[in-house]
Design an enzyme around this catalytic site. Structure first.
Site, PDB file in Angstrom:
ATOM      1  N   ASP A  71       0.668  -1.111  -0.025  1.00  0.00           N
ATOM      2  CA  ASP A  71       0.086   0.065   0.059  1.00  0.00           C
ATOM      3  C   ASP A  71       1.172   1.106  -0.135  1.00  0.00           C
ATOM      4  O   ASP A  71       2.001   1.286  -0.100  1.00  0.00           O
ATOM      5  CB  ASP A  71      -1.413   0.034   0.655  1.00  0.00           C
ATOM      6  CG  ASP A  71      -0.406  -0.096   2.506  1.00  0.00           C
ATOM      7  OD1 ASP A  71       0.556  -0.747   3.023  1.00  0.00           O
ATOM      8  OD2 ASP A  71      -1.321  -1.397   3.439  1.00  0.00           O
ATOM      9  N   ASN A 143      -7.857  -3.384  13.347  1.00  0.00           N
ATOM     10  CA  ASN A 143      -9.610  -4.035  12.510  1.00  0.00           C
ATOM     11  C   ASN A 143      -9.800  -5.305  11.887  1.00  0.00           C
ATOM     12  O   ASN A 143     -10.799  -5.829  10.926  1.00  0.00           O
ATOM     13  CB  ASN A 143     -10.792  -2.820  11.893  1.00  0.00           C
ATOM     14  CG  ASN A 143      -9.703  -2.223  10.760  1.00  0.00           C
ATOM     15  OD1 ASN A 143      -8.889  -2.400  10.539  1.00  0.00           O
ATOM     16  ND2 ASN A 143     -10.071  -1.469  10.229  1.00  0.00           N
ATOM     17  N   HIS A 145      -8.005  -5.663   9.178  1.00  0.00           N
ATOM     18  CA  HIS A 145      -7.963  -5.156   7.826  1.00  0.00           C
ATOM     19  C   HIS A 145      -5.914  -5.858   6.838  1.00  0.00           C
ATOM     20  O   HIS A 145      -5.446  -5.749   7.803  1.00  0.00           O
ATOM     21  CB  HIS A 145      -8.176  -3.683   7.319  1.00  0.00           C
ATOM     22  CG  HIS A 145      -6.464  -2.929   7.921  1.00  0.00           C
ATOM     23  ND1 HIS A 145      -6.768  -1.449   8.005  1.00  0.00           N
ATOM     24  CD2 HIS A 145      -5.136  -3.033   8.058  1.00  0.00           C
ATOM     25  CE1 HIS A 145      -5.940  -0.882   8.352  1.00  0.00           C
ATOM     26  NE2 HIS A 145      -4.790  -2.002   8.796  1.00  0.00           N
ATOM     27  N   GLU A 150     -10.175  -2.213   3.968  1.00  0.00           N
ATOM     28  CA  GLU A 150     -10.673  -2.374   5.655  1.00  0.00           C
ATOM     29  C   GLU A 150     -12.357  -2.467   5.667  1.00  0.00           C
ATOM     30  O   GLU A 150     -12.591  -3.315   4.621  1.00  0.00           O
ATOM     31  CB  GLU A 150     -11.511  -1.243   5.488  1.00  0.00           C
ATOM     32  CG  GLU A 150     -10.492  -0.037   5.045  1.00  0.00           C
ATOM     33  CD  GLU A 150      -9.554   0.444   7.012  1.00  0.00           C
ATOM     34  OE1 GLU A 150     -10.189  -0.737   7.376  1.00  0.00           O
ATOM     35  OE2 GLU A 150      -8.675   0.922   6.986  1.00  0.00           O
TER      36      GLU A 150
HETATM   37  C1  GLP Z   1      -1.269  -0.107   7.948  1.00  0.00           C
HETATM   38  C2  GLP Z   1      -1.377  -0.968   6.342  1.00  0.00           C
HETATM   39  C3  GLP Z   1      -0.902  -2.018   6.765  1.00  0.00           C
HETATM   40  C4  GLP Z   1       0.042  -3.207   8.084  1.00  0.00           C
HETATM   41  C5  GLP Z   1      -0.380  -2.061   9.422  1.00  0.00           C
HETATM   42  C6  GLP Z   1       0.226  -2.963  10.419  1.00  0.00           C
HETATM   43  O1  GLP Z   1      -2.828  -0.092   8.699  1.00  0.00           O
HETATM   44  N1  GLP Z   1      -2.200  -0.438   5.611  1.00  0.00           N
HETATM   45  O2  GLP Z   1      -0.576  -2.646   5.808  1.00  0.00           O
HETATM   46  O3  GLP Z   1      -0.002  -3.786   8.235  1.00  0.00           O
HETATM   47  O4  GLP Z   1      -0.073  -0.844   9.410  1.00  0.00           O
HETATM   48  O5  GLP Z   1       1.258  -1.454  11.778  1.00  0.00           O
HETATM   49  P1  GLP Z   1       1.515  -2.390  12.151  1.00  0.00           P
HETATM   50  O6  GLP Z   1       3.073  -2.970  11.671  1.00  0.00           O
HETATM   51  O7  GLP Z   1       2.525  -0.899  13.007  1.00  0.00           O
HETATM   52  O8  GLP Z   1       0.621  -2.575  13.618  1.00  0.00           O
END
Ligand code: GLP
Length: 264
Positions: A71, A143, A145, A150
Protein backbone atom coordinates in the site's frame (compact mmCIF):
# COMPACT_ATOMS: atom_id res chain seq x y z
CA UNK A 1 -2.30 -23.24 8.16
CA UNK A 2 0.67 -22.94 10.49
CA UNK A 3 0.31 -20.85 13.64
CA UNK A 4 3.59 -20.12 15.37
CA UNK A 5 3.33 -18.36 18.73
CA UNK A 6 6.66 -16.85 19.70
CA UNK A 7 7.96 -15.30 22.92
CA UNK A 8 8.79 -11.81 21.71
CA UNK A 9 9.26 -9.34 18.87
CA UNK A 10 12.84 -10.43 18.20
CA UNK A 11 11.85 -14.10 17.79
CA UNK A 12 9.00 -13.09 15.49
CA UNK A 13 11.41 -11.04 13.36
CA UNK A 14 14.00 -13.83 13.14
CA UNK A 15 11.37 -16.43 12.22
CA UNK A 16 9.72 -14.19 9.59
CA UNK A 17 13.02 -13.13 8.02
CA UNK A 18 14.12 -16.80 7.91
CA UNK A 19 11.05 -17.89 5.92
CA UNK A 20 11.50 -15.08 3.40
CA UNK A 21 15.26 -15.64 3.13
CA UNK A 22 14.89 -19.39 2.50
CA UNK A 23 12.28 -19.06 -0.27
CA UNK A 24 13.94 -16.07 -1.90
CA UNK A 25 17.46 -17.45 -1.90
CA UNK A 26 16.36 -20.92 -3.07
CA UNK A 27 14.64 -19.33 -6.09
CA UNK A 28 17.48 -16.93 -6.88
CA UNK A 29 20.10 -19.69 -6.64
CA UNK A 30 18.13 -21.65 -9.25
CA UNK A 31 18.21 -18.60 -11.53
CA UNK A 32 14.49 -17.95 -11.03
CA UNK A 33 12.77 -14.59 -10.62
CA UNK A 34 11.09 -13.89 -7.28
CA UNK A 35 8.09 -11.62 -6.66
CA UNK A 36 8.06 -10.59 -3.02
CA UNK A 37 5.04 -8.78 -1.57
CA UNK A 38 6.12 -6.38 1.19
CA UNK A 39 4.34 -4.75 4.11
CA UNK A 40 5.16 -1.71 6.22
CA UNK A 41 4.53 -0.92 9.89
CA UNK A 42 6.25 -1.36 13.23
CA UNK A 43 5.90 -5.12 12.93
CA UNK A 44 8.40 -5.40 10.07
CA UNK A 45 11.22 -3.10 11.18
CA UNK A 46 13.56 -5.67 12.74
CA UNK A 47 12.63 -8.33 10.19
CA UNK A 48 13.87 -6.07 7.37
CA UNK A 49 17.13 -5.37 9.20
CA UNK A 50 17.74 -9.11 9.70
CA UNK A 51 16.84 -9.90 6.09
CA UNK A 52 19.15 -7.20 4.67
CA UNK A 53 22.00 -8.29 6.95
CA UNK A 54 21.69 -11.93 5.90
CA UNK A 55 21.46 -11.14 2.18
CA UNK A 56 24.49 -8.85 2.44
CA UNK A 57 26.52 -11.31 4.55
CA UNK A 58 25.83 -14.17 2.14
CA UNK A 59 26.54 -12.07 -0.97
CA UNK A 60 23.19 -12.80 -2.62
CA UNK A 61 22.62 -11.20 -6.02
CA UNK A 62 19.16 -9.61 -6.06
CA UNK A 63 18.94 -8.80 -9.78
CA UNK A 64 16.05 -11.25 -10.16
CA UNK A 65 14.05 -9.94 -7.21
CA UNK A 66 11.00 -7.72 -7.77
CA UNK A 67 9.25 -6.26 -4.72
CA UNK A 68 5.58 -5.28 -4.60
CA UNK A 69 4.44 -3.14 -1.71
CA UNK A 70 1.01 -3.61 -0.24
CA UNK A 71 0.00 0.00 0.00
CA UNK A 72 0.85 3.69 -0.12
CA UNK A 73 -0.76 6.73 1.43
CA UNK A 74 -2.45 9.22 -0.89
CA UNK A 75 -3.12 12.91 -0.35
CA UNK A 76 -6.38 12.63 -2.35
CA UNK A 77 -8.06 10.08 -4.61
CA UNK A 78 -5.41 10.38 -7.34
CA UNK A 79 -2.07 11.43 -5.90
CA UNK A 80 0.36 9.58 -3.66
CA UNK A 81 1.94 11.47 -0.79
CA UNK A 82 5.43 12.74 -1.62
CA UNK A 83 8.41 10.48 -0.98
CA UNK A 84 9.53 12.75 1.84
CA UNK A 85 6.16 12.70 3.65
CA UNK A 86 6.98 11.42 7.16
CA UNK A 87 4.56 8.50 6.77
CA UNK A 88 5.33 7.68 3.12
CA UNK A 89 5.64 3.92 2.65
CA UNK A 90 8.11 4.56 -0.20
CA UNK A 91 10.31 6.34 2.36
CA UNK A 92 9.78 3.60 4.97
CA UNK A 93 10.78 0.84 2.54
CA UNK A 94 13.89 2.66 1.34
CA UNK A 95 15.04 3.44 4.87
CA UNK A 96 14.19 0.09 6.43
CA UNK A 97 15.21 -2.24 3.59
CA UNK A 98 16.25 -1.04 0.14
CA UNK A 99 19.02 1.38 1.21
CA UNK A 100 20.40 -1.37 3.48
CA UNK A 101 21.26 -3.57 0.50
CA UNK A 102 24.93 -3.13 -0.39
CA UNK A 103 25.41 -1.90 -3.99
CA UNK A 104 26.81 -5.35 -4.90
CA UNK A 105 23.37 -6.84 -4.26
CA UNK A 106 22.27 -5.21 -7.55
CA UNK A 107 18.87 -4.13 -6.30
CA UNK A 108 17.78 -1.19 -8.48
CA UNK A 109 15.01 1.34 -7.99
CA UNK A 110 12.97 -0.09 -10.90
CA UNK A 111 12.67 -3.43 -9.08
CA UNK A 112 10.48 -1.91 -6.33
CA UNK A 113 6.79 -1.47 -7.14
CA UNK A 114 4.15 0.44 -5.18
CA UNK A 115 0.45 0.82 -5.98
CA UNK A 116 0.08 4.20 -7.69
CA UNK A 117 -3.09 6.14 -6.81
CA UNK A 118 -3.07 7.77 -10.25
CA UNK A 119 -3.31 4.35 -11.98
CA UNK A 120 -3.97 1.58 -9.44
CA UNK A 121 -4.99 -0.99 -12.10
CA UNK A 122 -1.44 -0.89 -13.50
CA UNK A 123 -0.15 -2.62 -10.35
CA UNK A 124 -2.40 -5.64 -10.95
CA UNK A 125 -1.58 -5.78 -14.68
CA UNK A 126 2.17 -5.62 -14.00
CA UNK A 127 1.99 -8.17 -11.20
CA UNK A 128 -0.05 -10.61 -13.23
CA UNK A 129 2.34 -10.23 -16.17
CA UNK A 130 5.21 -10.95 -13.76
CA UNK A 131 3.52 -14.21 -12.67
CA UNK A 132 1.89 -13.15 -9.34
CA UNK A 133 3.53 -13.06 -5.94
CA UNK A 134 5.74 -15.89 -4.75
CA UNK A 135 5.41 -14.76 -1.15
CA UNK A 136 3.20 -12.10 0.43
CA UNK A 137 4.34 -10.65 3.74
CA UNK A 138 1.43 -9.16 5.69
CA UNK A 139 0.65 -7.25 8.83
CA UNK A 140 -2.87 -6.85 10.22
CA UNK A 141 -4.84 -3.82 11.36
CA UNK A 142 -6.50 -3.88 14.78
CA UNK A 143 -9.80 -4.05 12.87
CA UNK A 144 -8.60 -7.09 10.90
CA UNK A 145 -7.71 -5.22 7.69
CA UNK A 146 -4.94 -6.42 5.43
CA UNK A 147 -3.10 -3.75 3.44
CA UNK A 148 -5.87 -1.12 3.49
CA UNK A 149 -8.66 -3.54 2.58
CA UNK A 150 -11.01 -2.32 5.29
CA UNK A 151 -13.81 -4.43 6.80
CA UNK A 152 -17.15 -4.21 4.99
CA UNK A 153 -20.44 -5.67 6.28
CA UNK A 154 -21.53 -8.87 4.58
CA UNK A 155 -24.87 -7.18 3.88
CA UNK A 156 -23.02 -4.72 1.62
CA UNK A 157 -20.81 -7.07 -0.40
CA UNK A 158 -20.78 -10.82 -0.97
CA UNK A 159 -17.97 -12.98 0.37
CA UNK A 160 -16.98 -13.84 -3.19
CA UNK A 161 -17.01 -10.26 -4.52
CA UNK A 162 -14.92 -8.98 -1.61
CA UNK A 163 -12.28 -11.66 -2.27
CA UNK A 164 -11.97 -10.39 -5.86
CA UNK A 165 -11.39 -6.73 -5.05
CA UNK A 166 -8.59 -5.26 -7.18
CA UNK A 167 -5.90 -2.76 -6.30
CA UNK A 168 -7.62 0.60 -5.80
CA UNK A 169 -7.71 3.91 -3.94
CA UNK A 170 -9.98 4.31 -0.93
CA UNK A 171 -10.63 6.59 2.02
CA UNK A 172 -9.30 5.25 5.31
CA UNK A 173 -11.75 4.32 8.04
CA UNK A 174 -11.86 6.40 11.22
CA UNK A 175 -10.52 3.41 13.17
CA UNK A 176 -7.49 3.07 10.93
CA UNK A 177 -6.76 6.80 11.12
CA UNK A 178 -6.86 6.58 14.93
CA UNK A 179 -4.71 3.43 15.01
CA UNK A 180 -2.09 4.85 12.66
CA UNK A 181 -2.07 8.19 14.49
CA UNK A 182 -0.84 6.48 17.62
CA UNK A 183 1.12 3.63 16.13
CA UNK A 184 3.05 5.56 13.48
CA UNK A 185 2.43 9.33 13.83
CA UNK A 186 3.32 9.97 17.49
CA UNK A 187 -0.25 10.97 18.25
CA UNK A 188 -0.45 13.67 15.53
CA UNK A 189 -3.55 12.78 13.52
CA UNK A 190 -2.98 15.67 11.08
CA UNK A 191 -0.01 13.71 9.73
CA UNK A 192 -2.10 10.69 8.75
CA UNK A 193 -3.32 10.98 5.13
CA UNK A 194 -7.04 10.32 4.63
CA UNK A 195 -6.64 8.14 1.52
CA UNK A 196 -4.48 5.24 0.42
CA UNK A 197 -3.84 3.04 -2.57
CA UNK A 198 -4.14 -0.57 -1.46
CA UNK A 199 -3.29 -3.81 -3.15
CA UNK A 200 -6.57 -5.63 -3.65
CA UNK A 201 -7.71 -8.85 -2.02
CA UNK A 202 -7.42 -10.65 -5.36
CA UNK A 203 -3.68 -10.12 -5.95
CA UNK A 204 -2.94 -10.70 -2.25
CA UNK A 205 -4.80 -14.00 -2.22
CA UNK A 206 -3.19 -15.09 -5.50
CA UNK A 207 0.22 -15.23 -3.79
CA UNK A 208 1.76 -18.70 -3.60
CA UNK A 209 2.57 -18.23 0.09
CA UNK A 210 1.07 -15.94 2.76
CA UNK A 211 3.11 -14.91 5.79
CA UNK A 212 1.28 -12.83 8.40
CA UNK A 213 3.16 -11.35 11.33
CA UNK A 214 1.72 -9.58 14.33
CA UNK A 215 3.12 -8.29 17.59
CA UNK A 216 0.50 -6.05 19.22
CA UNK A 217 -1.77 -7.23 22.03
CA UNK A 218 -4.71 -5.63 20.18
CA UNK A 219 -4.24 -8.01 17.26
CA UNK A 220 -5.23 -11.02 19.34
CA UNK A 221 -8.93 -10.10 19.07
CA UNK A 222 -9.15 -10.25 15.24
CA UNK A 223 -7.12 -13.49 15.28
CA UNK A 224 -9.33 -15.11 17.88
CA UNK A 225 -12.46 -14.12 16.00
CA UNK A 226 -11.10 -15.33 12.69
CA UNK A 227 -9.96 -18.66 14.14
CA UNK A 228 -13.16 -19.28 16.10
CA UNK A 229 -15.47 -18.34 13.17
CA UNK A 230 -13.26 -20.36 10.81
CA UNK A 231 -14.64 -18.76 7.63
CA UNK A 232 -13.86 -15.91 5.25
CA UNK A 233 -15.93 -12.79 5.78
CA UNK A 234 -15.57 -9.21 4.42
CA UNK A 235 -16.18 -8.11 8.00
CA UNK A 236 -12.70 -9.40 8.87
CA UNK A 237 -10.51 -9.23 5.76
CA UNK A 238 -7.64 -11.29 7.24
CA UNK A 239 -10.08 -14.23 7.54
CA UNK A 240 -9.70 -14.83 3.78
CA UNK A 241 -6.25 -16.21 4.53
CA UNK A 242 -7.91 -19.20 6.23
CA UNK A 243 -8.75 -20.54 2.74
CA UNK A 244 -5.19 -20.26 1.49
CA UNK A 245 -3.28 -23.53 1.04
CA UNK A 246 0.00 -22.07 2.36
CA UNK A 247 -0.66 -19.64 5.20
CA UNK A 248 1.68 -19.06 8.16
CA UNK A 249 0.85 -16.80 11.08
CA UNK A 250 3.61 -15.77 13.48
CA UNK A 251 2.33 -14.03 16.57
CA UNK A 252 3.59 -12.51 19.80
CA UNK A 253 1.71 -10.07 22.01
CA UNK A 254 4.98 -8.28 22.76
CA UNK A 255 3.98 -4.71 21.91
CA UNK A 256 1.44 -2.49 23.58
CA UNK A 257 0.28 0.63 21.77
CA UNK A 258 0.17 4.00 23.44
CA UNK A 259 -3.25 4.45 21.84
CA UNK A 260 -4.81 1.86 24.04
CA UNK A 261 -2.84 2.79 27.13
CA UNK A 262 -3.59 6.48 26.93
CA UNK A 263 -7.23 5.90 26.13
CA UNK A 264 -7.61 3.42 28.92
C1 GLP B 1 -1.16 -0.21 8.16
C2 GLP B 1 -0.99 -0.88 6.80
C3 GLP B 1 -1.04 -2.36 6.91
C4 GLP B 1 -0.18 -2.87 8.04
C5 GLP B 1 -0.62 -2.24 9.33
C6 GLP B 1 0.16 -2.80 10.51
O1 GLP B 1 -2.48 -0.10 8.53
N1 GLP B 1 -1.99 -0.51 5.87
O2 GLP B 1 -0.61 -2.90 5.67
O3 GLP B 1 -0.34 -4.24 8.11
O4 GLP B 1 -0.43 -0.85 9.20
O5 GLP B 1 1.06 -1.90 11.02
P1 GLP B 1 1.87 -2.23 12.32
O6 GLP B 1 2.95 -3.15 11.88
O7 GLP B 1 2.41 -0.92 12.79
O8 GLP B 1 0.94 -2.90 13.24
Amino acid sequence: MIIQKVANYHEMSVAGAGIIYDDLVAALRQGKHFNLGLATGNTMIELYQILADRLNADGIDLSNLQTWNLDEYAQDEHNAVSHDHPLSYWKYMHEKLFYKFAPERNFKEGQAHFPDPSDPAKFDRDLEAAGDLDLQLLGIGFNGHIAFNEPVKESEISVEEYGKLPTRVLPLTKETIIQNTYVTANGDSSLVPRFAATTGMKPILAAKKELLLACFAEQEAPFNKMLSDGRATPDLPASYLLNHHDFTLIYTADKITCCCNSRG
